[in-house]
Design a protein around this motif. Structure first.
Motif, PDB file in Angstrom:
ATOM      1  N   GLU A  16     -61.650   0.954  58.011  1.00  0.00           N
ATOM      2  CA  GLU A  16     -61.474   1.169  56.567  1.00  0.00           C
ATOM      3  C   GLU A  16     -60.004   1.275  56.186  1.00  0.00           C
ATOM      4  N   SER A  17     -59.242   2.005  56.990  1.00  0.00           N
ATOM      5  CA  SER A  17     -57.855   2.259  56.614  1.00  0.00           C
ATOM      6  C   SER A  17     -56.971   1.038  56.781  1.00  0.00           C
ATOM      7  N   THR A  18     -57.395   0.075  57.609  1.00  0.00           N
ATOM      8  CA  THR A  18     -56.609  -1.146  57.801  1.00  0.00           C
ATOM      9  C   THR A  18     -57.232  -2.337  57.090  1.00  0.00           C
ATOM     10  N   SER A  19     -58.132  -2.064  56.156  1.00  0.00           N
ATOM     11  CA  SER A  19     -58.704  -3.097  55.299  1.00  0.00           C
ATOM     12  C   SER A  19     -58.060  -3.035  53.926  1.00  0.00           C
ATOM     13  N   LYS A  20     -58.044  -4.155  53.232  1.00  0.00           N
ATOM     14  CA  LYS A  20     -57.415  -4.207  51.915  1.00  0.00           C
ATOM     15  C   LYS A  20     -58.082  -3.245  50.943  1.00  0.00           C
ATOM     16  N   GLN A  21     -57.269  -2.383  50.354  1.00  0.00           N
ATOM     17  CA  GLN A  21     -57.720  -1.481  49.307  1.00  0.00           C
ATOM     18  C   GLN A  21     -57.118  -1.869  47.956  1.00  0.00           C
ATOM     19  N   THR A  22     -55.913  -2.441  48.016  1.00  0.00           N
ATOM     20  CA  THR A  22     -55.224  -2.850  46.795  1.00  0.00           C
ATOM     21  C   THR A  22     -54.138  -3.854  47.185  1.00  0.00           C
ATOM     22  N   THR A  23     -53.334  -4.256  46.211  1.00  0.00           N
ATOM     23  CA  THR A  23     -52.214  -5.153  46.452  1.00  0.00           C
ATOM     24  C   THR A  23     -50.925  -4.438  46.109  1.00  0.00           C
ATOM     25  N   SER A  24     -49.977  -4.428  47.043  1.00  0.00           N
ATOM     26  CA  SER A  24     -48.715  -3.719  46.849  1.00  0.00           C
ATOM     27  C   SER A  24     -47.877  -4.391  45.775  1.00  0.00           C
ATOM     28  N   ASP A  25     -47.151  -3.575  44.999  1.00  0.00           N
ATOM     29  CA  ASP A  25     -46.226  -4.124  44.008  1.00  0.00           C
ATOM     30  C   ASP A  25     -44.839  -4.334  44.602  1.00  0.00           C
ATOM     31  N   LEU A  26     -44.671  -4.060  45.897  1.00  0.00           N
ATOM     32  CA  LEU A  26     -43.361  -4.228  46.525  1.00  0.00           C
ATOM     33  C   LEU A  26     -43.122  -5.672  46.934  1.00  0.00           C
ATOM     34  N   TYR A  27     -44.031  -6.222  47.741  1.00  0.00           N
ATOM     35  CA  TYR A  27     -43.873  -7.589  48.228  1.00  0.00           C
ATOM     36  C   TYR A  27     -45.114  -8.434  47.993  1.00  0.00           C
ATOM     37  N   GLY A  28     -46.090  -7.867  47.307  1.00  0.00           N
ATOM     38  CA  GLY A  28     -47.295  -8.618  47.001  1.00  0.00           C
ATOM     39  C   GLY A  28     -48.289  -8.701  48.139  1.00  0.00           C
ATOM     40  N   GLU A  29     -48.093  -7.893  49.209  1.00  0.00           N
ATOM     41  CA  GLU A  29     -49.004  -7.950  50.348  1.00  0.00           C
ATOM     42  C   GLU A  29     -50.186  -7.011  50.123  1.00  0.00           C
ATOM     43  N   ASP A  30     -51.233  -7.205  50.917  1.00  0.00           N
ATOM     44  CA  ASP A  30     -52.373  -6.301  50.874  1.00  0.00           C
ATOM     45  C   ASP A  30     -51.955  -4.935  51.397  1.00  0.00           C
ATOM     46  N   PHE A  31     -52.630  -3.906  50.910  1.00  0.00           N
ATOM     47  CA  PHE A  31     -52.298  -2.528  51.293  1.00  0.00           C
ATOM     48  C   PHE A  31     -53.595  -1.778  51.542  1.00  0.00           C
ATOM     49  N   GLY A  32     -53.657  -1.080  52.705  1.00  0.00           N
ATOM     50  CA  GLY A  32     -54.822  -0.282  53.048  1.00  0.00           C
ATOM     51  C   GLY A  32     -54.583   1.174  52.727  1.00  0.00           C
ATOM     52  N   TYR A  33     -54.888   2.051  53.679  1.00  0.00           N
ATOM     53  CA  TYR A  33     -54.574   3.465  53.534  1.00  0.00           C
ATOM     54  C   TYR A  33     -53.241   3.730  54.235  1.00  0.00           C
ATOM     55  N   LEU A  34     -52.144   3.502  53.528  1.00  0.00           N
ATOM     56  CA  LEU A  34     -50.780   3.690  54.022  1.00  0.00           C
ATOM     57  C   LEU A  34     -50.463   2.732  55.170  1.00  0.00           C
ATOM     58  N   TRP A  35     -51.070   1.563  55.142  1.00  0.00           N
ATOM     59  CA  TRP A  35     -50.781   0.449  56.043  1.00  0.00           C
ATOM     60  C   TRP A  35     -50.549  -0.803  55.214  1.00  0.00           C
ATOM     61  N   ARG A  36     -49.576  -1.625  55.627  1.00  0.00           N
ATOM     62  CA  ARG A  36     -49.358  -2.935  55.034  1.00  0.00           C
ATOM     63  C   ARG A  36     -50.072  -3.992  55.865  1.00  0.00           C
ATOM     64  N   MET A  37     -50.617  -4.997  55.196  1.00  0.00           N
ATOM     65  CA  MET A  37     -51.291  -6.094  55.891  1.00  0.00           C
ATOM     66  C   MET A  37     -50.697  -7.412  55.443  1.00  0.00           C
ATOM     67  N   LEU A  38     -50.276  -8.229  56.406  1.00  0.00           N
ATOM     68  CA  LEU A  38     -49.652  -9.504  56.109  1.00  0.00           C
ATOM     69  C   LEU A  38     -50.231 -10.611  56.979  1.00  0.00           C
ATOM     70  N   ASP A  39     -50.174 -11.818  56.452  1.00  0.00           N
ATOM     71  CA  ASP A  39     -50.503 -13.007  57.225  1.00  0.00           C
ATOM     72  C   ASP A  39     -49.193 -13.668  57.602  1.00  0.00           C
ATOM     73  N   ARG A  40     -48.933 -13.743  58.908  1.00  0.00           N
ATOM     74  CA  ARG A  40     -47.675 -14.297  59.396  1.00  0.00           C
ATOM     75  C   ARG A  40     -47.925 -15.605  60.138  1.00  0.00           C
ATOM     76  N   GLU A  41     -47.002 -16.537  59.973  1.00  0.00           N
ATOM     77  CA  GLU A  41     -47.111 -17.820  60.647  1.00  0.00           C
ATOM     78  C   GLU A  41     -46.434 -17.730  62.021  1.00  0.00           C
ATOM     79  N   VAL A  42     -47.179 -17.986  63.052  1.00  0.00           N
ATOM     80  CA  VAL A  42     -46.665 -17.965  64.419  1.00  0.00           C
ATOM     81  C   VAL A  42     -47.165 -19.214  65.133  1.00  0.00           C
ATOM     82  N   GLY A  43     -46.216 -20.050  65.534  1.00  0.00           N
ATOM     83  CA  GLY A  43     -46.588 -21.270  66.240  1.00  0.00           C
ATOM     84  C   GLY A  43     -47.492 -22.173  65.435  1.00  0.00           C
TER      85      GLY A  43
END
Length: 335
Positions: free
Chosen positions: A281-308
């Protein structure tokens, strides 16, 4: 779906860089992590089926000051520590100030307080924990009665943060509650350290344990974390609690344990520390941050990063400093 279970911890610079330029480096820049009695199994990059080329290039470039201000780099894969490097005067026993990355530890403590029955749920209302302020809250708005712990965890309480103005006051809880609502609770993300400080006070009032005591019993103790520094606030309203909005200092290997705890679904060395439901639950999207536009859980940031050339979903704890002088955890999970 491919699943990656990695813990990546860079201290002093933003984590999860996706590419490294070629540079002069040798195998002498990489050392197998030391086997200590702290609970971490250790291994080599080859044993973890990780190509050492880019790792060695990165370490060589850090040693040559291409990337400045980095204190340490740790990498664990499948629960085994395979990279542990320190730079400058920093070493294994050095404490690193986590800045606001410590907010993710506060999130875990709230989850544990719920698991242990001290707090009923994230839907518990905030104001009943602070009856001494009844009738004396400035900028009163009846919607403040609707603020729940979930709103503080997701930074959607609607209360403006105004962090810099909070520090000189002698009652940080009252300061936070006094701030005007800029949106209805649950509507909008607004970064607010004061809300996380308030969460720490909620844990203490619910459990009758000061934050260091609560953490020692339910989180640090089970993880074998015995050395840390958690500054105590001078705020009257926080009752001398540890500053749960930031400032906690841990050793890097202990910070990595916390990351591995989450990747393990809430267990460490076979012992249940946090419920699996809370991890999810805490690492699932709860809202969208106004800082960088990333998903935000319970005091966790969630991002999709390109690797390889592939997209990796990660959840991350970030501290003040951005690309320099920051603390970051990155836990790639799946693509």
């Amino acid at each position: 779906m491919k699943i990656y279970i990695w813990t990546v911890l860079l201290l002093g610079a933003t984590a999860c860089a996706t590419a490294y330029q070629a540079g002069a480096a040798t195998n002498s820049d990489y050392h197998v992590p030391a086997q200590t009695n702290d609970g971490w199994p250790v291994g080599t990059l080859s044993e973890a089926a990780i190509d050492s080329t880019l790792i060695i290039q990165m370490l060589g470039q850090i040693h040559s000051n291409k990337y400045q201000g980095i204190n340490s780099v740790l990498l664990a894969r499948n629960g085994t520590l395979v990279v542990e490097e320190y730079f400058g005067s920093f070493d294994r026993d050095s404490l690193h100030n986590m800045k606001s990355a410590a907010k993710s530890i506060t999130s875990a403590l709230v989850g544990i307080a719920i698991d242990q029955g001290f707090i009923q749920s994230v839907d518990a209302k905030l104001l009943p924990y602070f009856p001494e302020y009844d009738g004396s809250i400035d900028n009163w708005d009846g919607r403040k009665e609707d603020i729940t712990l979930k709103h503080l965890l997701s930074m959607t309480s609607g209360i403006k943060g105004n962090e810099d103005a909070m520090y000189p006051t002698n009652d940080w809880i009252k300061f936070y509650l006094d701030q005007p609502l800029v949106a209805a609770p649950g509507d909008t993300f607004s970064y607010a350290t004061g809300g996380v400080v308030t969460l720490g006070n909620v844990i203490t009032r619910a459990s009758d344990l000061r934050i260091p005591d609560f953490a020692n019993r339910y989180l640090f103790g089970p993880l074998g974390i015995t050395v840390y520094h958690w500054p105590i606030t001078n705020s009257r309203g926080s009752q001398g609690l540890a500053m749960t909005g930031g400032g906690l200092s841990l050793r890097p290997r202990d910070m990595a344990k916390f990351g591995q705890l989450y990747l393990n679904g809430g267990t460490w060395k076979g012992h249940r520390v946090v419920s699996e439901n809370w991890i999810a639950e805490s690492t699932s999207k709860q809202t969208t941050s106004d800082l960088y536009g990333e998903d935000f859980g319970y005091l966790w940031r969630m991002l999709d990063r390109e690797v390889g050339g592939e997209s990796i979903r990660s959840y991350e704890a970030w501290g003040n400093g951005g690309m320099v002088d920051s603390t970051s955890w990155c836990f790639p999970h799946s693509i």
